[in-house]
Design a protein around this motif. Structure first.
Motif, PDB file in Angstrom:
ATOM      1  N   GLU A 206       0.846  -1.188   0.000  1.00 37.72           N
ATOM      2  CA  GLU A 206       0.000   0.000   0.000  1.00 37.72           C
ATOM      3  C   GLU A 206       0.885   1.244   0.000  1.00 37.72           C
ATOM      4  O   GLU A 206       1.533   1.554   1.000  1.00 37.72           O
ATOM      5  N   PHE A 207       0.914   1.942  -1.129  1.00 35.54           N
ATOM      6  CA  PHE A 207       1.724   3.152  -1.237  1.00 35.54           C
ATOM      7  C   PHE A 207       0.925   4.371  -0.795  1.00 35.54           C
ATOM      8  O   PHE A 207      -0.300   4.412  -0.945  1.00 35.54           O
ATOM      9  N   GLU A 208       1.616   5.384  -0.282  1.00 35.49           N
ATOM     10  CA  GLU A 208       0.944   6.591   0.202  1.00 35.49           C
ATOM     11  C   GLU A 208       0.607   7.565  -0.916  1.00 35.49           C
ATOM     12  O   GLU A 208      -0.190   8.470  -0.732  1.00 35.49           O
ATOM     13  N   GLY A 209       1.232   7.410  -2.049  1.00 30.88           N
ATOM     14  CA  GLY A 209       0.960   8.314  -3.156  1.00 30.88           C
ATOM     15  C   GLY A 209       1.630   7.829  -4.422  1.00 30.88           C
ATOM     16  O   GLY A 209       2.327   6.801  -4.441  1.00 30.88           O
ATOM     17  N   ALA A 214       5.444   4.853  -7.972  1.00 25.27           N
ATOM     18  CA  ALA A 214       6.326   4.822  -9.132  1.00 25.27           C
ATOM     19  C   ALA A 214       7.693   4.246  -8.773  1.00 25.27           C
ATOM     20  O   ALA A 214       8.249   3.411  -9.493  1.00 25.27           O
ATOM     21  N   GLN A 215       8.224   4.682  -7.649  1.00 19.81           N
ATOM     22  CA  GLN A 215       9.510   4.156  -7.209  1.00 19.81           C
ATOM     23  C   GLN A 215       9.419   2.666  -6.909  1.00 19.81           C
ATOM     24  O   GLN A 215      10.338   1.897  -7.221  1.00 19.81           O
ATOM     25  N   ASP A 229      -3.592   9.141  -9.559  1.00 18.81           N
ATOM     26  CA  ASP A 229      -4.304   8.920  -8.294  1.00 18.81           C
ATOM     27  C   ASP A 229      -5.491   9.871  -8.203  1.00 18.81           C
ATOM     28  O   ASP A 229      -5.596  10.682  -7.278  1.00 18.81           O
ATOM     29  N   GLY A 230      -6.386   9.797  -9.207  1.00 20.75           N
ATOM     30  CA  GLY A 230      -7.550  10.679  -9.215  1.00 20.75           C
ATOM     31  C   GLY A 230      -7.144  12.138  -9.248  1.00 20.75           C
ATOM     32  O   GLY A 230      -6.346  12.564 -10.080  1.00 20.75           O
TER      33      GLY A 230
END
Length: 297
Positions: A206-209, A214-215, A229-230
């Motif tokens: 679960e990525f924060e952004g 991408a990384q 992300d919307g």
């Protein structure tokens, strides 16, 4: 590139049946609204946007020879796409997609792309028989590929010499099909266009952004990625650079096809020679304009 096309669009071309309501909806809602039937599918949505940006896309897909299929192919031609290389099946019906959207976004959707999946490698024959390319002279140019193809076919494409010289641009079609893109991570092939949910699925975290996502994708082997992300910041990244931009704020009136619009606008911008910053900005603006309802369906 071939004589007749600027880009190949490989994947789903079908009828979109979309129900839209101005009301907030939840499971069991029964509200007034509008129901439309329009040409759709990931490959089709990308191609339609590319045409608006002045490009000439060639469709590689499977469409039935039923009345719905004849009508769909005619619509594709009228919209400015090259349909000469579509696989027309006598046995398989034309695919369909059905979605319900409310004021609070996409409520539910079902993609029936069984005919495309059943056709398999037949949709790629023109890349092998000399029409668009061959083993000795692979296609050179842009290819937009969508994840509605089977896992096996996507894996074959990721490994195939047929696409060695192609500039592959790949989208998963939906979060439910995101894992089908794993072969492109394993082979470090192509540019992947995903949203944050799809990036989470591919990396099983679960990525924060979008920047972190991408990384994470690059560390998993991705050659190049664009993560949306919307209305939150989006990121474009490869081994040399990472660029993050925030999309314009707009009132969202529709969501089906937004990701396809983003991808197509980005491809068109780069094909026109724009740099990475400008191409990302153009793609975000196009997607924002689309979801606001200010461009034709």
């Amino acid at each position: 590139m071939t004589k007749d096309t600027d880009i190949l669009c490989i994947g789903s071309v079908l009828w979109d049946v979309i129900g839209r309501s101005a009301s907030h909806m939840q499971q069991g809602s029964d509200v007034p609204g509008r129901i439309t039937r329009l040409p759709g599918g990931v490959a089709m949505n990308i191609a339609m946007t590319l045409v608006r940006f002045g490009m000439s896309p060639t469709l590689l897909t499977a469409i039935g020879q039923d009345p719905e299929g004849h009508e769909l192919v005619d619509s594709c031609r009228q919209l400015g796409m090259i349909t000469d290389h579509i696989y027309r099946s006598e046995d398989l019906p034309t695919d369909r997609y059905m979605a319900v959207e409310g004021a609070n976004g996409l409520i539910a959707a079902i993609a029936d792309a069984h005919s495309l999946e059943a056709a398999g490698t037949k949709i790629l024959l023109s890349l092998q028989d000399g029409s668009l390319g061959s083993e000795k002279a692979p296609f050179q140019g842009l290819v937009a590929l969508d994840g509605n193809l089977t896992q096996q076919l996507l894996q074959d494409i990721a490994l195939s010499s047929t696409f060695t010289l192609a500039d592959l641009r790949v989208a998963p079609a939906s979060p439910g099909k995101a894992e089908r893109l794993m072969p492109f991570l394993a082979q470090s092939r192509g540019t992947l266009y995903v949203n944050l949910i799809e990036a989470n699925i591919l990396c099983q975290t679960e990525f924060e952004g979008s920047a972190a996502a991408a990384q994470g994708l690059l560390s998993r082997g991705a050659h190049r990625v664009l993560v949306t992300d919307g209305g939150n910041p989006a990121t474009e990244a490869d081994a040399t650079d990472l660029i993050t931009q925030t999309p314009p704020e707009v009132l969202v009136t529709r969501v089906t096809g937004a990701g396809d619009t983003f991808m197509a606008a980005h491809i068109a911008a780069e094909a026109a020679g724009e740099n990475r910053d400008a191409a990302l900005n153009r793609a975000l603006l196009a997607a924002a304009t689309y979801v606001s309802g200010e461009t034709p369906l």
